[in-house]
Design an enzyme around this catalytic site. Structure first.
Site, PDB file in Angstrom:
ATOM      1  N   ASP A  95       2.087  -6.893   2.607  1.00 58.18           N
ATOM      2  CA  ASP A  95       1.244  -6.165   2.985  1.00 58.18           C
ATOM      3  C   ASP A  95       1.609  -4.819   3.697  1.00 58.18           C
ATOM      4  OD1 ASP A  95      -1.368  -5.078   3.421  1.00 58.18           O
ATOM      5  OD2 ASP A  95      -2.046  -6.643   5.152  1.00 58.18           O
ATOM      6  N   HIS A 114       0.693  -1.241   0.059  1.00 58.56           N
ATOM      7  CA  HIS A 114      -0.024  -0.037  -0.035  1.00 58.56           C
ATOM      8  C   HIS A 114       1.124   1.202  -0.019  1.00 58.56           C
ATOM      9  CE1 HIS A 114      -3.790  -2.514   0.912  1.00 58.56           C
ATOM     10  NE2 HIS A 114      -2.855  -3.058   1.737  1.00 58.56           N
ATOM     11  N   PHE A 115       1.096   1.906  -1.162  1.00 59.61           N
ATOM     12  CA  PHE A 115       2.115   2.828  -1.249  1.00 59.61           C
ATOM     13  C   PHE A 115       1.247   4.369  -1.190  1.00 59.61           C
ATOM     14  CE2 PHE A 115       5.926   0.858  -3.306  1.00 59.61           C
ATOM     15  CZ  PHE A 115       6.376   0.415  -2.186  1.00 59.61           C
ATOM     16  N   GLU A 164      -6.995  -5.816  -3.298  1.00 57.75           N
ATOM     17  CA  GLU A 164      -7.497  -6.920  -2.626  1.00 57.75           C
ATOM     18  C   GLU A 164      -9.078  -6.733  -2.518  1.00 57.75           C
ATOM     19  OE1 GLU A 164      -5.160  -5.103   1.335  1.00 57.75           O
ATOM     20  OE2 GLU A 164      -5.997  -7.024   1.362  1.00 57.75           O
ATOM     21  N   HIS A 167      -8.972 -10.467   0.439  1.00 62.35           N
ATOM     22  CA  HIS A 167      -8.861 -10.143   1.787  1.00 62.35           C
ATOM     23  C   HIS A 167      -9.888 -11.145   2.505  1.00 62.35           C
ATOM     24  CE1 HIS A 167      -7.817  -7.383   5.512  1.00 62.35           C
ATOM     25  NE2 HIS A 167      -8.779  -8.316   5.859  1.00 62.35           N
TER      26      HIS A 167
HETATM   27 ZN   LIG Z   1      -3.317  -5.103   2.451  1.00 66.63          ZN
END
Ligand SMILES: [Zn+2]
Length: 427
Positions: free
Chosen positions: A290, A55-56, A137, A171
């Site tokens: 993650d 997650h950038f 996700e 997820h």
């Molecule tokens: Zn994630």
């Protein structure tokens, strides 16, 4: 460039020639042409990691991480490809949002993929008009929290994914099975008590069954329980484990406090050790981080207010390489978990292995260079790590498509951003 006498994951010592973006030859006693020769005697040459879950944060949350800081951090940790998830602002659920994110990704120092998100507002027509890595996700849930989707939308996502030949990353936590009595507590461990193992196991089962009925392949993100891993494997689905679920457990929460809050949560050490067994024996397909950075201020609040997630993209391979060096995982297994299998599962045939013809996505590691992990020496924008003080074996340099994008001892460790979308490079 000719890299001489490098020890590969299999344990063989080979010369590796890099020409342009590709590995031109792997062999014994290659003659040096008019090229730079680098002596790698005693060192490990491995394929760069393909981390399919980061997650950038841009667009929307650049104070937590940017594409520049996130990809520099990845490069310094030996990661050569990352896949960014869609829960940015705006969420990556239509073509315009993909285009906006691709604009930020022009600052990428390594290669990347962009996942398309699925929400009630998604626009599959414009989304699939762009070069997506996968869908995900996808958060399968019947409650309508944040990016949660119900069964009918999940079914639609599966059908769209089949039509467009991409994988769906899921997820899997069933919010209806959370332990409400844990909400009365306010210590960090209450998070683990609340999002209990059954919530993951039943969600993995349901996600896999719905996909099996439609004969569609899914990939289960961040499995944190041995049962969740086994259920995915029994259905013939792939899964990933994060470094925090591999190395940390609930027992660490008294020390980590809310910095150890993430989804799914940390489990008891008895479960963690059975997860580790499945990582070692090949039941788990890959490691993915993650990587989900938050500022210390955001994390230093009560357990029910703290945002979920920990950073990990720079420390994952160094932690795994220490396991290999100490004989707890083989180098081949680390290669498969971090590079070869993600390349196979997500259809990147020219990556993930040190082999003639592949892209030269490489890391060089000196096995004697184990150091202590220190947040203030990392390159992420996130000022803390849950692995402070752990041993890490960091790469000397990282190469993406034939160019060194990170050199630890250089005055300027990083070059100019040159990352490309792996769905638009030629595989
Ligand atoms: Zn994630």
């Amino acid at each position: 460039m000719l890299i001489r006498n490098a020890t590969l994951a299999e344990g063989d010592t080979r010369d590796v020639r890099v020409s342009g973006e590709r590995i031109a030859a792997v062999g014994d006693g290659l003659d040096a042409d008019d090229e730079r020769v680098l002596d790698a005697t005693g060192k490990r040459l491995l394929p760069g990691m393909i981390d399919v879950h980061v997650h950038f944060r841009q667009p929307g949350f650049g104070h937590k991480e940017t594409w520049e800081t996130g990809t520099k951090s990845a490069a310094a940790g030996g990661v050569t490809t990352v896949v960014d998830q869609p829960n940015t602002e705006p969420p990556t659920v239509d073509g315009a949002a993909v285009d906006e994110k691709l604009g930020y990704a022009e600052q990428a120092h390594i290669d990347f993929g962009i996942n398309g998100g699925v929400t009630a507002d998604w626009e599959p027509a414009t989304l699939f008009d762009r070069p997506l890595f996968a869908l995900g996700e996808v958060f399968l849930a019947d409650s309508t929290g944040e990016m949660g989707i119900d069964t009918s939308l999940y079914a639609e996502a599966l059908e769209q994914a089949r039509e467009h030949d991409v994988t769906v990353t899921v997820h899997a936590e069933d919010e209806t099975l959370f332990n409400e009595s844990a909400r009365e507590r306010d210590d960090a461990d209450a998070w683990s008590a609340y999002r209990r193992p059954q919530a993951e196991q039943e969600a993995v089962r349901r996600a896999c069954e719905l996909a099996t009925e439609r004969d569609i392949q899914i990939h289960v993100a961040h499995t944190s329980t041995p049962e969740g891993i086994d259920i995915a494997a029994e259905h013939g689905m792939t899964c990933e484990v994060t470094p925090h679920h591999l190395f940390l457990s609930r027992e660490y929460l008294s020390e980590l406090g809310t910095h150890g809050v993430m989804n799914p949560p940390l489990r008891r050490d008895t479960l963690r050790s059975r997860v580790y067994e499945r990582v070692a024996d090949g039941t788990v397909d890959m490691i993915a981080t993650d990587h989900a950075p938050h500022t210390a201020e955001e994390k230093d609040v009560g357990v029910w207010d703290a945002p979920s997630g920990v950073p990990g993209v720079e420390t994952v391979l160094p932690l795994l390489l220490v396991e290999a060096e100490r004989g707890r995982l083989s180098y081949e297994r680390v290669r498969d978990l971090t590079a070869a299998t993600p390349a196979d599962v997500f259809d990147l045939p020219d990556r993930g292995r040190v082999r003639e013809g592949n892209y030269a996505d490489l890391v060089l590691v000196d096995p004697d260079a184990v150091t202590e992990i220190r947040a203030d020496a990392l390159h992420t924008n996130c000022p803390w790590t849950p692995f402070e003080g752990w041993d890490g074996l960091f790469p000397e340099w990282t190469m993406v498509r034939g160019e060194q994008v990170f050199e630890r001892d250089a005055d300027e460790p990083f070059g100019d951003p040159r990352g490309q979308n792996v769905r638009t490079t030629e595989e």
